[in-house]
Design a protein around this motif. Structure first.
Motif, mmCIF file in Angstrom:
data_model
loop_
_atom_site.group_PDB
_atom_site.id
_atom_site.type_symbol
_atom_site.label_atom_id
_atom_site.label_comp_id
_atom_site.label_asym_id
_atom_site.label_seq_id
_atom_site.Cartn_x
_atom_site.Cartn_y
_atom_site.Cartn_z
ATOM 1 N N GLN A 162 0.839 -1.195 0.000
ATOM 2 C CA GLN A 162 0.000 0.000 0.000
ATOM 3 C C GLN A 162 0.874 1.245 0.000
ATOM 4 O OE1 GLN A 162 -2.676 0.023 3.308
ATOM 5 N NE2 GLN A 162 -4.187 -1.225 2.268
ATOM 6 N N SER A 163 0.332 2.332 -0.536
ATOM 7 C CA SER A 163 1.079 3.578 -0.532
ATOM 8 C C SER A 163 1.055 4.206 0.861
ATOM 9 C CB SER A 163 0.500 4.550 -1.562
ATOM 10 O OG SER A 163 -0.777 4.971 -1.153
ATOM 11 N N GLN B 236 -3.168 6.713 2.783
ATOM 12 C CA GLN B 236 -4.391 5.938 2.618
ATOM 13 C C GLN B 236 -5.501 6.626 3.423
ATOM 14 O OE1 GLN B 236 -4.934 3.021 0.846
ATOM 15 N NE2 GLN B 236 -2.886 3.303 0.018
#
Length: 96
Positions: free
Chosen positions: A19-20, A23
């Motif tokens: 995931q970046s 979020q």
């Protein structure tokens, strides 16, 4: 710098490999980080607050070393977590 270490450890615990950094479900965490930064910044760099709490800002060199140590104290877990999540590919092309 204890706060920075704890927040970096909390971020590592909340992170999911792949995931970046930003979020939407992490917005409350970013609010806590911002609030902590404001409180610590005020305590160290606003003279009236610093004298009330009897604290003073450290030198830039000490502050840099302490921040780096705090990030390493919490950041190692994020690195370990991301390394564990990656499958190991053998020379035969199979994953372990």
């Amino acid at each position: 710098m204890l706060i920075v270490g704890n927040l970096s450890m909390a971020y590592a615990e909340l992170s999911v490999p792949g995931q970046s950094f930003v979020q939407p479900h992490r917005m409350p965490f970013y609010g806590v980080v911002a609030a902590a930064a404001v409180v610590v910044g005020a305590a160290l760099y606003v003279p009236a607050v610093g004298s009330l709490l009897k604290v003073a800002a450290p030198s830039a060199a000490i502050e840099t070393v302490a921040l780096a140590a705090a990030m390493l104290a919490g950041g190692w877990y994020l690195v370990a977590k991301r390394r564990k999540a990656k499958p190991i590919t053998l020379a035969t092309g199979t994953s372990v």
